[in-house]
Design a protein around this motif. Sequence first.
Motif, PDB file in Angstrom:
ATOM      1  N   ARG A 176      34.266  48.701  51.769  1.00 16.68           N
ATOM      2  CA  ARG A 176      33.646  48.459  53.070  1.00 16.68           C
ATOM      3  C   ARG A 176      32.129  48.424  52.960  1.00 16.68           C
ATOM      4  N   LYS A 177      31.572  49.391  52.239  1.00 15.05           N
ATOM      5  CA  LYS A 177      30.110  49.444  52.107  1.00 15.05           C
ATOM      6  C   LYS A 177      29.595  48.263  51.282  1.00 15.05           C
ATOM      7  N   ASP A 183      26.571  44.397  47.780  1.00 14.29           N
ATOM      8  CA  ASP A 183      26.047  45.094  46.607  1.00 14.29           C
ATOM      9  C   ASP A 183      27.126  45.059  45.521  1.00 14.29           C
ATOM     10  N   SER A 184      26.885  44.297  44.463  1.00 17.21           N
ATOM     11  CA  SER A 184      27.901  44.138  43.417  1.00 17.21           C
ATOM     12  C   SER A 184      28.140  45.436  42.649  1.00 17.21           C
ATOM     13  N   LEU A 187      30.647  47.340  44.641  1.00 13.19           N
ATOM     14  CA  LEU A 187      31.949  46.678  44.532  1.00 13.19           C
ATOM     15  C   LEU A 187      32.551  46.863  43.147  1.00 13.19           C
ATOM     16  N   ASN A 188      31.728  46.869  42.103  1.00  6.71           N
ATOM     17  CA  ASN A 188      32.241  47.112  40.751  1.00  6.71           C
ATOM     18  C   ASN A 188      32.853  48.503  40.647  1.00  6.71           C
ATOM     19  N   GLU A 189      32.206  49.495  41.265  1.00  7.44           N
ATOM     20  CA  GLU A 189      32.787  50.843  41.261  1.00  7.44           C
ATOM     21  C   GLU A 189      34.094  50.859  42.043  1.00  7.44           C
ATOM     22  N   ALA A 190      34.122  50.143  43.167  1.00  4.01           N
ATOM     23  CA  ALA A 190      35.350  50.063  43.959  1.00  4.01           C
ATOM     24  C   ALA A 190      36.489  49.464  43.131  1.00  4.01           C
ATOM     25  N   VAL A 191      36.177  48.423  42.337  1.00  4.63           N
ATOM     26  CA  VAL A 191      37.195  47.817  41.475  1.00  4.63           C
ATOM     27  C   VAL A 191      37.737  48.840  40.484  1.00  4.63           C
ATOM     28  N   LEU A 215      43.350  46.253  45.520  1.00  5.69           N
ATOM     29  CA  LEU A 215      42.604  45.716  44.379  1.00  5.69           C
ATOM     30  C   LEU A 215      42.231  44.264  44.639  1.00  5.69           C
ATOM     31  N   GLY A 216      43.148  43.499  45.205  1.00  7.95           N
ATOM     32  CA  GLY A 216      42.840  42.117  45.532  1.00  7.95           C
ATOM     33  C   GLY A 216      41.671  42.003  46.489  1.00  7.95           C
ATOM     34  N   GLY A 217      41.617  42.906  47.472  1.00  6.21           N
ATOM     35  CA  GLY A 217      40.529  42.870  48.444  1.00  6.21           C
ATOM     36  C   GLY A 217      39.173  43.157  47.824  1.00  6.21           C
ATOM     37  N   VAL A 218      39.144  44.117  46.892  1.00  5.15           N
ATOM     38  CA  VAL A 218      37.870  44.428  46.233  1.00  5.15           C
ATOM     39  C   VAL A 218      37.430  43.267  45.347  1.00  5.15           C
ATOM     40  N   LEU A 219      38.366  42.690  44.618  1.00  2.16           N
ATOM     41  CA  LEU A 219      38.037  41.535  43.770  1.00  2.16           C
ATOM     42  C   LEU A 219      37.558  40.358  44.615  1.00  2.16           C
ATOM     43  N   LEU A 220      38.194  40.169  45.765  1.00  2.00           N
ATOM     44  CA  LEU A 220      37.757  39.098  46.661  1.00  2.00           C
ATOM     45  C   LEU A 220      36.348  39.365  47.173  1.00  2.00           C
ATOM     46  N   GLY A 221      36.020  40.648  47.400  1.00  2.00           N
ATOM     47  CA  GLY A 221      34.665  40.992  47.798  1.00  2.00           C
ATOM     48  C   GLY A 221      33.642  40.570  46.751  1.00  2.00           C
ATOM     49  N   LEU A 222      33.995  40.745  45.471  1.00  2.00           N
ATOM     50  CA  LEU A 222      33.102  40.292  44.392  1.00  2.00           C
ATOM     51  C   LEU A 222      32.970  38.771  44.401  1.00  2.00           C
ATOM     52  N   VAL A 223      34.076  38.070  44.615  1.00  2.00           N
ATOM     53  CA  VAL A 223      34.031  36.609  44.695  1.00  2.00           C
ATOM     54  C   VAL A 223      33.064  36.173  45.786  1.00  2.00           C
ATOM     55  N   GLN A 224      33.135  36.843  46.919  1.00  2.00           N
ATOM     56  CA  GLN A 224      32.304  36.461  48.066  1.00  2.00           C
ATOM     57  C   GLN A 224      30.840  36.834  47.891  1.00  2.00           C
ATOM     58  N   THR A 225      30.528  37.636  46.869  1.00  3.51           N
ATOM     59  CA  THR A 225      29.129  37.929  46.572  1.00  3.51           C
ATOM     60  C   THR A 225      28.623  37.105  45.386  1.00  3.51           C
ATOM     61  N   GLY A 226      29.368  36.038  45.053  1.00  8.99           N
ATOM     62  CA  GLY A 226      28.896  35.145  44.003  1.00  8.99           C
ATOM     63  C   GLY A 226      29.470  35.405  42.633  1.00  8.99           C
ATOM     64  N   ARG A 227      30.650  36.023  42.572  1.00 12.98           N
ATOM     65  CA  ARG A 227      31.296  36.296  41.285  1.00 12.98           C
ATOM     66  C   ARG A 227      32.643  35.579  41.243  1.00 12.98           C
ATOM     67  N   PRO A 228      32.659  34.249  41.182  1.00 11.69           N
ATOM     68  CA  PRO A 228      33.910  33.484  41.280  1.00 11.69           C
ATOM     69  C   PRO A 228      34.876  33.728  40.133  1.00 11.69           C
ATOM     70  N   GLU A 229      34.426  34.330  39.037  1.00  6.83           N
ATOM     71  CA  GLU A 229      35.319  34.567  37.905  1.00  6.83           C
ATOM     72  C   GLU A 229      36.474  35.524  38.251  1.00  6.83           C
ATOM     73  N   HIS A 230      36.362  36.241  39.383  1.00  6.19           N
ATOM     74  CA  HIS A 230      37.414  37.187  39.780  1.00  6.19           C
ATOM     75  C   HIS A 230      38.445  36.562  40.714  1.00  6.19           C
TER      76      HIS A 230
END
Length: 271
Positions: A176-177, A183-184, A187-191, A215-230
């Motif tokens: 959520r935060k 903040d990647s 999100l990395n810690e969340a993953v 886990l899918g939601g956290v990975l999607l959060g990374l995608v939405q911050t510019g990390r499409p590899e997830h």
Amino acid sequence: MAKWFGRSKSRGNDKAGDAAESEHLEPLGVSDDLRLAYGRTGDPKLLRGSIQAAELAVEVYPVTDFRHAAALSSLCMLHRLSWERDHGTADLVKAIDYGRQAVDKSPPGDPELSRHMSSLATALQEAYDRTEDEESIDEAIALYRGCLDLMPTGGSAERAEQRVGQVSNLANSLLRKGRKSRDSDILNEAVQHARAALRDTPDDHPMHAVRLVNLGGVLLGLVQTGRPEHIGEAEEMYARGLREFPAGHPVRPGMEQTLTMIKGLRSQFGI
């Protein structure tokens, strides 16, 4: 997030009233029984009765008794359940207030302190979902971290399962935060925590599908911050979760929408 419909362990601390408890006269026990019945049936009368019994328990047990803090923590949980049902703001305010009281009044050596902290953290997370108040989610994260600090890493299967639940709760609050702040690092810690919770959840566990989606939601959060590899793994987690949730489950439409959104992101990123 984890929801607790189990019986309060604090009932076992009743040394003077075993006979009363056996007759279902002990107020915290009555509150627990009514809450469990509400969890099975969804009958709001049972929830109201559970709240009334917990309020009586707060009056009956002195502050030095573990059950006093347990009753306050029960009121935190019960008013949060009432909020989830009716979305009355007063219930959420009461949940947080009772949760703070439970943590503050927990006697030294209270074995249920981590449970009280978790209940308050969950109420604060609900408040953040409504208001996006950063202080609420920061406090929830700190409380979940505190729960994990208090909980042993070894021991019984029940203790291990409770710890996994708190790891999953921490991942959700960090998501959520991190999603709000983009903040990647958060999100990395969340993953990391979401992976750990899924890893330690057996495939046949009732929470396995939920933790796939977490886990899918956290990975999607990374995608939405510019990390499409997830994106591939995020899509896989949602697809697996969708297969595990039974037909007609209320979360399925939202998951299907998320999978459609992921396909759109794939097109956007050219993946």
